[in-house]
Design a protein around this motif. Structure first.
Motif, PDB file in Angstrom:
ATOM      1  N   UNK A 102      25.573  -2.564 -15.284  1.00 16.24           N
ATOM      2  CA  UNK A 102      24.740  -3.105 -14.375  1.00 16.24           C
ATOM      3  C   UNK A 102      23.590  -3.857 -15.397  1.00 16.24           C
ATOM      4  N   UNK A 103      23.338  -3.372 -16.845  1.00 13.48           N
ATOM      5  CA  UNK A 103      22.200  -3.618 -17.640  1.00 13.48           C
ATOM      6  C   UNK A 103      22.801  -4.964 -18.496  1.00 13.48           C
ATOM      7  N   UNK A 104      24.087  -5.170 -18.305  1.00 12.47           N
ATOM      8  CA  UNK A 104      24.822  -6.653 -18.955  1.00 12.47           C
ATOM      9  C   UNK A 104      24.758  -6.532 -20.481  1.00 12.47           C
ATOM     10  N   UNK A 105      25.199  -5.249 -20.856  1.00 10.20           N
ATOM     11  CA  UNK A 105      25.825  -5.290 -22.303  1.00 10.20           C
ATOM     12  C   UNK A 105      27.151  -5.904 -22.629  1.00 10.20           C
ATOM     13  N   UNK A 126      24.930  -0.775 -28.502  1.00 15.31           N
ATOM     14  CA  UNK A 126      25.416  -1.435 -27.204  1.00 15.31           C
ATOM     15  C   UNK A 126      24.486  -0.792 -26.082  1.00 15.31           C
ATOM     16  N   UNK A 127      24.350   0.328 -25.947  1.00 14.30           N
ATOM     17  CA  UNK A 127      23.631   0.923 -24.618  1.00 14.30           C
ATOM     18  C   UNK A 127      22.250   0.277 -24.337  1.00 14.30           C
ATOM     19  N   UNK A 128      22.141   0.081 -23.144  1.00 14.55           N
ATOM     20  CA  UNK A 128      20.916   0.182 -22.500  1.00 14.55           C
ATOM     21  C   UNK A 128      20.553   1.348 -21.693  1.00 14.55           C
ATOM     22  N   UNK A 129      20.832   1.559 -20.547  1.00 20.89           N
ATOM     23  CA  UNK A 129      20.575   2.643 -19.992  1.00 20.89           C
ATOM     24  C   UNK A 129      21.887   3.803 -20.528  1.00 20.89           C
ATOM     25  N   UNK A 130      22.910   3.142 -20.735  1.00 18.95           N
ATOM     26  CA  UNK A 130      23.849   3.815 -21.035  1.00 18.95           C
ATOM     27  C   UNK A 130      24.760   4.391 -20.140  1.00 18.95           C
ATOM     28  N   UNK A 131      24.491   4.452 -18.821  1.00 21.64           N
ATOM     29  CA  UNK A 131      25.301   5.274 -17.996  1.00 21.64           C
ATOM     30  C   UNK A 131      26.746   4.946 -17.607  1.00 21.64           C
ATOM     31  N   UNK A 132      26.986   3.542 -17.977  1.00 23.04           N
ATOM     32  CA  UNK A 132      28.407   3.016 -17.965  1.00 23.04           C
ATOM     33  C   UNK A 132      29.252   3.193 -19.097  1.00 23.04           C
TER      34      UNK A 132
END
Lengths: 158, 766
Positions: free
Chosen positions: A137-140, A98-104
């Motif tokens: 924000x990355x749209x996952x 799932x994560x892109x940047x993972x921050x959220x």
């Protein structure tokens, strides 16, 4: 300034010399050193700071720490309960990448975990409604939906 | 055909941050090699022996060579044939992840390239985020979708050199020819006897061998790949889902204080006076002072620093701050004024910056002409992790924990700004909570370092969301007065763009970052007559590189206008678009950076086929097509929408066809495409940064909305596999999205959207 007692992930924690108006988010991050819960907007608009209070998802950036006194708080660090290493949602998140940047994602996971507690087999629409307050924000979003379904199929409410 | 118009090397600003590339290229000839997608094979230099008889070597990049792994010396030296790979006698394999991870998956897929050529089993390798060190790792940056093309050959060779040495070591121990031995997932196998030796068993012997020239080693054929092309989940996933401290904002040091830095709402304004003494008496506040700054674009603007025991106390003190500002030159700028000025200017002929054929003749001889005015706003990056940086200045050294996309740019900048030695700047790279180009600029690092230099304790600088939105380096807004001409057969004979180029205050001849407009951006090489006229407006509001700089806006404008022309010609859009590409060819033979119409044609056809092009739809539904080439990637997209009577738009499905040579990791790669589609919808739905008196009006996600889950469409991806070298995915899926959607809305409703976001034209994405 006050000294407050808060139960976090099953442990009784004492926070000294803190303004009771301090948002729970900063009490966790700055005072208890638990930085898994994230700051995104400070206004309850993005959901990055989501934790559980007595099993219900709340926005810790907009909840004063004083409101958490005597309550049971669960954060991402304590999401996996009991003997298990990982919550089924955490496993699903890893499998579906799932994560892109993972921050959220800590906030997404906490929100999803609260959803599965109240609705163990959510539909797409249930998921959309429940997760609409959490921004990525990355749209996952597509993978979050998929991972929630996958965890639900494996009994993710547990 | 004037090929120069389509020579993409001439427009690096569109493909990647030009200033960054220029600076990097200037550093050394080796760096210049690396900016080319067809990287020449590189020499490996044998450097020095290390304890225990091992050898450590480095790539011949940069000024001096240092030895990675030397500190692991002692009796059991690792086999470390280069900066990227270490194999220890205990069998553990450590691969370096060299570039900043912003969510593009680079911490996973670059080491995958090493593991593939090394023939190392992915499950057992350890990935270490590398230091920032140009000498050992070459260019370390996250920008322009360049990590893949820059590192593809470099890392393949690094892996293959190590594999070759392990095979040689095994062959020698068996006394057989190396051709009889084969590396296979952590072992070398003697193909005659079936005997096996593990990489760990071979490490000590391999370390004693001379390192072969990279030219002499054999790279694997794609058909031999075991790892690349497979779905490999991110290496940080476990830490991410359990809330481990990975990000810049998560850094915590003993005795650390929390800082906010307040700048003038109107860009570049100076501090006249502030109630510093009052602030210092507030709960938890430990210091407050004014920094004059150097007012260099992208570095340190004037402001007030407030330091406190906690983030909350720093934020509260900021609320009590009273400043008298000396507003800067930006205070005369407003978005409304620019819009009026741009309308006025673009209604008249402007200086011709590019021309081909005879546009005047095309207009006078046209069977039909179409005029259209397109405009789009400034955008914020809105990384979900607000800007932050942790800094500790002690004993003359500056230590930084910096979520930066260009960490190698920091030391030189701080040396000038703070009068310290470059070598005294140490940077730890951290996982970054969203890049999108914002953190190519290190203003927040300058702020943290300047504050830390003034105090004797570590400092974590924290921007709140409002500061993040008010002090971004924005995607520049734009205006395009377009004219297209058709002949009697419905062929596109002429294209004219009267546009505005905003220019930098320090250099009125230079467009702001990402703000250039070139004929090549039209991406229709068959149009015989083309004219670009650019009116210039100087701009103080700071602009930056925003995901697919230039292309992110121009893709929408031009792909939408091509559709307008197809409609005006009463022709099928697919057929009309393909006609603009002409014959399958490379616009500059052999140059991987140049536009290749064959790849454009193929992805466009594939998107149309998978997107049911030509199939009938119900009333209120529409289908739109778009194509764009950016950052070396070819993307065509078909969007399907449903629009109700109240102009509420549901995006039902987006079909994406792509050619990036080869999809190295479907896990991270497809994530980038899905994210680009969502990002594209976010921007077109309702995002606009506007400013008055040089100050941004939006402040948080309530007035600058991001797309939410319920609006996310079904996204389908189709990947072409071609022989071209693999290229990056952070950006190229973004530019075609908006036009696919607005073309679909036109298909559904007959209404043409020429203003972004579409909420300005009364449409609402639901």
């Amino acid at each position: 300034m006050a000294t407050l007692q808060v139960t976090v992930n099953g442990s009784d924690r004492s926070i000294s010399d803190i303004d009771p108006n301090t948002p729970l988010l900063w009490a966790l991050r700055d005072h208890l050193g638990m930085v898994g819960t994230k700051f995104g907007c400070g206004k309850g608009l993005c959901g990055a700071c989501t934790v559980h209070m007595n099993g219900v998802a709340i926005r810790s950036c907009s909840t004063p720490v004083s409101a958490a006194v005597g309550q049971s708080i669960t954060t991402i660090e304590g999401l996996a309960e009991g003997n298990s290493d990982l919550h089924p949602l955490q496993e699903a998140w890893m499998e579906e990448d799932v994560p892109q940047c993972g921050y959220c994602q800590a906030g997404q996971l906490m929100n999803a975990a609260a959803l599965l507690k109240s609705n163990p087999k959510p539909s797409d629409a249930d998921i959309d409604n429940a997760m609409a307050g959490n921004l990525c924000r990355c749209g996952t979003y597509t993978r979050i939906r998929k991972a929630i379904h996958s965890a639900a199929a494996k009994g993710g409410a547990a | 055909m004037n090929k120069d118009l389509y020579d993409y090397e001439l427009i690096p600003d569109v493909d990647m941050p030009a200033e960054f590339v220029a600076r990097e290229n200037a550093r050394s000839a080796a760096a210049a090699e690396e900016t080319d997608a067809s990287i020449p094979r590189r020499r490996f230099l044998k450097l020095t022996g290390i304890a225990g008889g091992g050898l450590a070597l480095a790539f011949a990049i940069g000024r001096s060579q240092r030895v990675h792994g030397a500190h692991h010396g002692g009796g059991h030296a690792p086999f470390a044939p280069n900066s990227f790979i270490q194999i220890k006698p205990d069998g553990s394999i450590v691969l370096a992840a060299k570039n900043p991870e912003v969510g593009q998956g680079v911490k996973t897929f670059l080491p995958m390239i090493l593991a593939e050529e090394l023939e190392a089993p992915w499950e057992s390798v350890m990935i270490e985020q590398s230091d920032i060190d140009r000498d050992r790792f070459g260019i370390q940056s996250a920008g322009g979708s360049q990590s893949t093309p820059r590192n593809w050959n470099l890392l393949r060779e690094a892996g293959a050199v190590a594999r070759t040495m392990l095979v040689t070591a095994a062959a020698q121990s068996w006394g057989v020819d190396a051709s009889k031995c084969k590396a296979d997932q952590g072992f070398v196998v003697n193909e005659s006897t079936g005997a096996k030796l593990s990489y760990g068993e071979l490490a000590t012997a391999a370390a004693k061998l001379p390192v072969p020239d990279a030219k002499s080693v054999t790279l694997k054929e794609r058909s031999e790949f075991k790892l690349l092309g497979k779905f490999v989940a991110g290496v940080d996933n476990r830490d991410l889902v359990t809330g481990q401290p990975l990000f810049g904002i998560d850094q915590n040091l003993p005795g650390m204080r929390y800082a906010v830095y307040v700048k003038c709402p109107s860009f570049g304004g100076a501090v006249k006076r502030a109630n510093l003494e009052e602030l210092k008496g507030l709960p938890g506040v430990v210091d407050a002072f004014i920094l004059k700054g150097n007012s260099v674009d992208g570095q340190l603007m004037p402001g007030v620093a407030i330091l406190a025991r906690s983030t909350y106390e720093a934020f509260q003190a900021e609320k009590a701050l009273q400043v008298s500002w000396d507003k800067g030159p930006a205070s005369s700028e407003s978005w409304i004024d620019f819009k009026e000025q741009a309308r006025e200017l673009t209604s008249k002929p402007g200086p011709v910056t590019e021309s081909q054929g005879d546009m005047d003749a095309a207009i006078s001889g046209a069977d039909k002409t179409v005029d259209a005015f397109y405009t789009y706003p400034f955008l914020s990056h809105s990384n979900l992790e607000p800007q932050n940086c942790t800094a500790w200045y002690r004993d003359g050294k500056m230590q930084l924990w910096a979520p930066s996309q260009t960490p190698q740019a920091i030391a030189g900048m701080l040396a000038n700004l703070l009068d310290i030695e470059q070598d005294d700047v140490e940077i730890t790279q951290l996982r970054i909570g969203g890049g999108f180009g914002r953190r190519l600029i290190n203003d927040f690092v300058c702020e943290a370092a300047a504050i830390a230099k003034r105090v004797d304790y570590p400092v974590k600088l924290m921007w709140n969301r409002e500061a993040d939105m008010a002090h971004d380096f924005y995607r520049v807004g734009g205006f395009h007065n377009l004219k297209g001409t058709l002949d009697s057969k419905g062929k596109l004979t002429g294209f004219q763009d009267r546009t505005i180029v905003f220019t930098q205050p320090s250099n009125p001849k230079r467009p702001v970052r990402g703000g250039n407009v070139r004929a090549a951006n039209v991406q229709c090489p068959e149009i015989p007559n083309v004219r670009i006229e650019t009116h210039q407006i100087p701009l103080q509001v700071p602009c930056g590189w925003w995901r697919a700089p230039g292309s992110c806006a121009l893709g929408w404008v031009f792909q939408s206008f091509i559709h307008e022309m197809a409609v005006a010609a009463d022709r099928d859009h697919l057929e009309f678009l393909l006609e603009q590409f002409g014959e399958p060819r490379w616009m500059k033979e052999g140059d991987a950076r140049a536009f290749n119409t064959e790849r454009a044609i193929n992805v466009t056809k594939l998107a149309a086929e998978k997107g049911d092009w030509g199939k009938r739809m119900k009333k209120g539904q529409g289908r739109g097509l778009s194509f764009y080439f950016s950052h070396l990637g070819y993307f065509a997209e078909v969007a399907e929408v449903t629009v109700d009577d109240s102009n509420r738009v549901t995006v039902d499905r987006v079909v994406v066809a792509a050619d990036v040579g080869m999809l190295l990791n479907p896990a991270g790669g497809e994530n980038q495409v899905e994210g680009s589609v969502v990002d594209g919808l976010s921007t077109l739905a309702g995002q606009e940064i506007s400013f008055e008196e040089g100050a941004v009006r939006q402040s948080n996600f309530d007035d600058y909305p991001l797309l939410r889950m319920p609006s996310t469409p079904k996204i389908e991806m189709h990947w072409m596999t071609t022989d071209h070298s693999p290229t990056g995915l952070g950006e190229p899926a973004f530019p075609p999205l908006a036009a696919a959607v607005t073309n679909a809305i036109h298909d559904a409703t007959g209404k043409r959207i020429r203003t972004m976001p579409i909420s300005k034209e009364g449409f609402q994405v639901v």
